[in-house]
Each structure stands twice: as structure tokens, then as C-alpha cells.
Motif scaffolding. Structure first.
Motif, PDB file in Angstrom:
ATOM      1  N   THR A   1       0.837  -1.203   0.000  1.00 56.11           N
ATOM      2  CA  THR A   1       0.000   0.000   0.000  1.00 56.11           C
ATOM      3  C   THR A   1       0.871   1.251   0.000  1.00 56.11           C
ATOM      4  OG1 THR A   1      -1.702  -1.153   1.275  1.00 56.11           O
ATOM      5  CG2 THR A   1      -1.805   1.256   1.236  1.00 56.11           C
ATOM      6  N   LYS A   2       0.610   2.154  -0.944  1.00 52.48           N
ATOM      7  CA  LYS A   2       1.335   3.425  -0.989  1.00 52.48           C
ATOM      8  C   LYS A   2       0.686   4.400  -0.006  1.00 52.48           C
ATOM      9  CE  LYS A   2       2.470   3.015  -5.941  1.00 52.48           C
ATOM     10  NZ  LYS A   2       1.779   1.729  -6.190  1.00 52.48           N
ATOM     11  N   ILE A   3       1.495   5.302   0.557  1.00 57.98           N
ATOM     12  CA  ILE A   3       0.975   6.352   1.432  1.00 57.98           C
ATOM     13  C   ILE A   3       1.184   7.690   0.742  1.00 57.98           C
ATOM     14  CG2 ILE A   3       1.097   7.447   3.693  1.00 57.98           C
ATOM     15  CD1 ILE A   3       2.298   4.837   4.762  1.00 57.98           C
ATOM     16  N   TYR A   4       0.100   8.444   0.584  1.00 57.60           N
ATOM     17  CA  TYR A   4       0.148   9.748  -0.061  1.00 57.60           C
ATOM     18  C   TYR A   4      -0.277  10.833   0.917  1.00 57.60           C
ATOM     19  CZ  TYR A   4       0.166   7.620  -4.802  1.00 57.60           C
ATOM     20  OH  TYR A   4       0.481   6.909  -5.943  1.00 57.60           O
ATOM     21  N   ASP A   5       0.280  12.030   0.711  1.00 58.21           N
ATOM     22  CA  ASP A   5      -0.286  13.247   1.292  1.00 58.21           C
ATOM     23  C   ASP A   5      -1.097  13.913   0.190  1.00 58.21           C
ATOM     24  OD1 ASP A   5      -0.914  15.319   2.947  1.00 58.21           O
ATOM     25  OD2 ASP A   5       1.116  16.114   3.130  1.00 58.21           O
ATOM     26  N   ILE A   6      -2.024  14.783   0.563  1.00 57.55           N
ATOM     27  CA  ILE A   6      -2.906  15.411  -0.405  1.00 57.55           C
ATOM     28  C   ILE A   6      -2.795  16.927  -0.318  1.00 57.55           C
ATOM     29  CG2 ILE A   6      -4.863  15.385   1.190  1.00 57.55           C
ATOM     30  CD1 ILE A   6      -6.702  14.961  -1.208  1.00 57.55           C
ATOM     31  N   LYS A   7      -2.874  17.571  -1.467  1.00 63.93           N
ATOM     32  CA  LYS A   7      -2.897  19.028  -1.523  1.00 63.93           C
ATOM     33  C   LYS A   7      -3.954  19.445  -2.537  1.00 63.93           C
ATOM     34  CE  LYS A   7       0.191  23.021  -1.676  1.00 63.93           C
ATOM     35  NZ  LYS A   7       1.604  23.466  -1.844  1.00 63.93           N
ATOM     36  N   VAL A   8      -4.896  20.266  -2.098  1.00 60.51           N
ATOM     37  CA  VAL A   8      -5.982  20.703  -2.965  1.00 60.51           C
ATOM     38  C   VAL A   8      -5.786  22.178  -3.306  1.00 60.51           C
ATOM     39  CG1 VAL A   8      -8.479  20.869  -3.249  1.00 60.51           C
ATOM     40  CG2 VAL A   8      -7.523  19.043  -1.852  1.00 60.51           C
ATOM     41  N   LEU A   9      -5.548  22.445  -4.571  1.00 65.66           N
ATOM     42  CA  LEU A   9      -5.379  23.806  -5.082  1.00 65.66           C
ATOM     43  C   LEU A   9      -6.593  24.179  -5.924  1.00 65.66           C
ATOM     44  CD1 LEU A   9      -1.642  23.430  -6.190  1.00 65.66           C
ATOM     45  CD2 LEU A   9      -2.495  24.419  -4.055  1.00 65.66           C
ATOM     46  N   ASP A  10      -6.637  25.436  -6.363  1.00 62.93           N
ATOM     47  CA  ASP A  10      -7.783  25.878  -7.151  1.00 62.93           C
ATOM     48  C   ASP A  10      -7.933  25.094  -8.449  1.00 62.93           C
ATOM     49  OD1 ASP A  10      -8.468  27.730  -5.265  1.00 62.93           O
ATOM     50  OD2 ASP A  10      -7.439  29.402  -6.245  1.00 62.93           O
ATOM     51  N   ASP A  11      -6.794  24.769  -9.059  1.00 62.92           N
ATOM     52  CA  ASP A  11      -6.860  24.155 -10.388  1.00 62.92           C
ATOM     53  C   ASP A  11      -6.780  22.639 -10.375  1.00 62.92           C
ATOM     54  OD1 ASP A  11      -4.265  24.299  -9.486  1.00 62.92           O
ATOM     55  OD2 ASP A  11      -3.386  24.487 -11.472  1.00 62.92           O
ATOM     56  N   GLN A  12      -6.320  22.050  -9.267  1.00 62.56           N
ATOM     57  CA  GLN A  12      -6.191  20.598  -9.255  1.00 62.56           C
ATOM     58  C   GLN A  12      -5.977  20.062  -7.838  1.00 62.56           C
ATOM     59  OE1 GLN A  12      -2.651  19.077 -11.134  1.00 62.56           O
ATOM     60  NE2 GLN A  12      -1.311  20.544 -10.115  1.00 62.56           N
ATOM     61  N   THR A  13      -6.154  18.753  -7.714  1.00 63.24           N
ATOM     62  CA  THR A  13      -5.807  18.039  -6.487  1.00 63.24           C
ATOM     63  C   THR A  13      -4.573  17.206  -6.784  1.00 63.24           C
ATOM     64  OG1 THR A  13      -8.107  17.902  -5.758  1.00 63.24           O
ATOM     65  CG2 THR A  13      -6.566  16.339  -4.798  1.00 63.24           C
ATOM     66  N   SER A  14      -3.537  17.391  -5.969  1.00 60.05           N
ATOM     67  CA  SER A  14      -2.294  16.659  -6.217  1.00 60.05           C
ATOM     68  C   SER A  14      -1.925  15.819  -4.996  1.00 60.05           C
ATOM     69  CB  SER A  14      -1.152  17.628  -6.542  1.00 60.05           C
ATOM     70  OG  SER A  14      -0.917  18.502  -5.453  1.00 60.05           O
ATOM     71  N   PHE A  15      -1.089  14.812  -5.240  1.00 54.70           N
ATOM     72  CA  PHE A  15      -0.662  13.916  -4.176  1.00 54.70           C
ATOM     73  C   PHE A  15       0.859  13.852  -4.138  1.00 54.70           C
ATOM     74  CE2 PHE A  15      -4.789  12.301  -5.623  1.00 54.70           C
ATOM     75  CZ  PHE A  15      -5.488  12.307  -4.424  1.00 54.70           C
ATOM     76  N   LYS A  16       1.372  13.716  -2.912  1.00 57.97           N
ATOM     77  CA  LYS A  16       2.805  13.544  -2.718  1.00 57.97           C
ATOM     78  C   LYS A  16       3.043  12.141  -2.162  1.00 57.97           C
ATOM     79  CE  LYS A  16       6.770  15.363  -0.120  1.00 57.97           C
ATOM     80  NZ  LYS A  16       7.196  16.357   0.908  1.00 57.97           N
TER      81      LYS A  16
END
Length: 363
Positions: free
Chosen positions: A338-353
Motif C-alpha cells: 500500500t502506498k501512502i500519499y499526502d494530499i494538496k488541494v489547489l484551485d486548479d487541481q488536487t495533487s498527491f505527494k
């Protein structure tokens, strides 16, 4: 999670869901559900419910449920594994709204019976003010559960007596027989249960006279938390045990011997994950905060459930740094992909680290 799901399954804990709830838009949700199959659990619903109750805001709960609906999320939960060693999570494609309503009716109602025992962890962290009263609550909750189950069994027996369909009646009778057996088992254990509760709480009270059991344990085994936290990466759990054995006084039992169930491959992975999570909290390895407070302890127990369920998914998403540190140790030890991601929600997109990916050797 299951073989017929082609998209990676993604499990978001409540703080990750909250990020999407606050900042996400419909175009974000549409793009995400095209790429991932979202799942949620009873632990998710419990955190959503708690967030709404704490804020005295039912609309907040509705917003979370709407978010799960827009993500086309699937409910999943561990089944009863008592009779099936290889049991997998079951899935339900009913709407999140219906699942939440069933959760309120079928799960939340049992809290009054189960939470007094779940709160036993407070004793480890010196969070109980009155041990006698705490014991009274544990015993009364178990007796209340007995009466509740007895009433339900009586209703089931009445339904069986009035049933005219032979096929249905045979299934009902089998269910009734099983319930009777379990009731008999519960009743036979109640006397010893009450004695054990009094005995254990008295021992907890004695152990917490000067400081919490957790602090006493760390001091007795000469654990330097700052040095402990430096242990990360590959084979971290075994290196943690090696460090603990190195610093402990000679007259004390090896901690690995105390926690030998962690290394017992005959034990279910669910149980072993639970044990490791609590063990890491106990020794001070990025412990969850304020475990001597009831709401914090229950939140920690939910995080522990997230860790267990997350191992059945392709991706687990969380913001919680302490949680991430512990999960990395657990998943790497069991070779969980299982991968572990952090999440960041910006105006133009949702991205994961990416924070953890065993295949890519990101630990």
C-alpha cells in the motif's frame, strides 16, 4: 482491493477528506473518480459523525456524505474473522447516505456497550480519575449488553415461532441456535469478568500512583525517545527492537519476548498491526498526542483501524505526520505494498505527494 477493480483503490482518512471537503470542486472530484476507486469504512463514518457532533453542525456531516457520493466511494469493512482466517473486507455499493443511516442505527447504538472497554487504554496513559467508577461503568455496560442481546434473541425466537416459510424457518432456527450458544457463553463469563475488571483496575491504579504506566515503562527500559525516533527506513521495526534490547537493564525481560505475538506468523495480520500500533505509542515512537484524554485515545484507536484497513488498498491518503511515521514502520515490516500519499488541494487541481512506496523504495 479486489480483482475486478482496475483503478487503484484509494482510502482517505478523515483529515484528507476534510481537505477535499473544504477546497475541492466538482471538476476535482470528476477527475479523481476517473483515476481512482475510492473506499471508506466504519472508521471514516465514525470520524465524520464525530466532526459534526463536535462542531454541533449537522450540515458538516452532510457535506462529507455528499463528498463521498460525488467520489462514488464504496463502503468496505472487515468481516467477522472469527471463523475464517483468510477473510477479506466485504464491499457495499449502496449510497453513502444509506450506509451512514445504517451506521447510526446499527453501529453507533453499540457504543454505550463497547466504549467503556475500548477506553481501557486510558489506564496505560494515566487518564482515569476514578478507577472504581470506571470499573462500575465497564461492568454495567456489559450487563446492559447482555439484557439488550437477550431482548433481541427473544424477538428473534418469536419471529421464528411465527414463521411459516420452511426454508426461511430453517435459516432462522440455525441463527437462533447460534445466538443461544453465544448468550450462554457470555453469561458463563460474566462472574469472572466482574472479578477481573476489579482486579485489573486496582492494578492500574497502583501502577499509576506516581506517573503513567507508559512513562514508567520507558524509564524502566531506559528508552531515549529522541534516539528512538532516529530509527526509520528499511527494517525499522527490527532495528527498534535491537535498540530497545541494547539499552534495557540486564534484569528486565526482552521487549521482543513481551511482544512476541508481533512476530507470530500464525496470528492474523489485523491483530499484529493493532499490537504494533499500540506498542509504538507505548514506547514513544511518534506517539499520538494526549492519549490520557478520552477523545484523543478514541481518535488514536480509529487511526489504528485505518492502518489495518489501509493494507487492503492500493493507496492510503493522510496528513497526519505521527500516523505516517508509525504506518511506514508497520507496512514495511509486513512487506505491505500500500502506498501512502499526502494530499494538496489547489484551485486548479488536487495533487498527491508520495510518502511511502515499497516498490519504488520510498520509505
Amino acid at each position: 482491493m479486489t480483482g475486478n477493480i482496475k483503478k487503484p483503490s484509494m482510502y482517505l482518512d478523515q483529515n484528507a477528506l476534510d481537505e477535499l471537503r473544504k477546497r475541492g470542486r466538482d471538476d476535482h472530484f470528476s477527475a479523481l473518480k476517473d483515476k481512482y476507486s475510492f473506499v471508506y469504512s466504519n472508521s471514516t463514518l465514525r470520524e465524520i459523525h464525530k466532526a459534526g457532533v463536535n462542531a454541533d453542525d449537522s450540515e458538516k456531516i452532510a457535506e462529507f456524505i455528499i463528498l463521498l457520493t460525488k467520489l462514488e466511494a464504496t463502503y468496505f469493512q472487515l468481516p467477522d474473522i472469527s471463523s475464517n482466517f483468510d477473510a477479506r473486507p466485504y464491499e457495499c455499493n449502496d449510497t453513502p447516505c444509506n450506509v451512514y443511516l445504517r451506521f447510526l442505527d446499527e453501529d453507533l447504538r453499540y457504543d454505550e456497550f463497547t466504549q467503556p472497554m475500548e477506553k481501557i487504554g486510558l489506564a496505560v496513559h494515566n487518564g482515569i480519575g476514578d478507577y472504581e467508577q470506571f470499573g462500575d461503568t465497564q461492568i454495567s455496560s456489559m450487563l446492559a449488553l447482555k439484557y439488550f442481546l437477550s431482548d433481541n434473541l427473544a424477538a428473534l425466537e418469536l419471529e421464528g415461532a411465527n414463521c411459516t416459510d420452511e426454508n426461511t424457518k430453517s435459516h432462522l432456527e440455525a441463527c437462533i441456535d447460534l445466538c443461544r450458544q453465544r448468550m450462554q457463553s457470555l453469561e458463563s463469563q460474566l462472574h469472572d469478568f466482574q472479578k477481573d475488571v476489579r482486579f485489573i483496575n486496582e492494578k492500574f491504579k497502583e501502577a499509576n500512583q506516581d506517573q503513567s504506566i507508559s512513562k514508567t515503562f520507558r524509564n524502566a527500559y531506559c528508552i531515549n525517545v529522541d534516539n528512538l525516533k532516529k530509527i526509520e527506513g528499511f527494517n525499522a521495526l527490527n532495528r527498534i527492537f535491537a535498540y530497545l534490547d541494547e539499552v534495557k537493564p540486564e534484569n528486565l525481560l526482552q521487549i521482543k519476548e513481551i511482544y512476541k505475538d508481533i512476530f507470530d506468523e500464525d496470528k492474523r495480520i489485523f491483530n499484529r498491526i493493532f499490537i504494533i500500533y499500540d506498542f509504538l505509542n507505548l514506547i514513544g515512537y511518534y506517539p499520538d498526542e494526549s492519549l490520557n484524554k478520552e477523545n484523543k485515545l478514541l481518535r488514536s484507536n480509529l487511526d489504528r483501524s485505518h492502518a489495518t484497513l489501509g493494507c487492503f488498498c492500493d493507496i492510503l491518503v493522510t496528513h497526519d505526520k505521527r500516523f505516517i511515521k508509525k504506518i511506514k514502520v508497520i507496512y514495511e515490516h509486513f512487506n505491505i505494498a500500500t502506498k501512502i500519499y499526502d494530499i494538496k488541494v489547489l484551485d486548479d487541481q488536487t495533487s498527491f505527494k508520495v510518502l511511502y512506496d515499497l516498490v519504488e523504495e520510498i520509505i
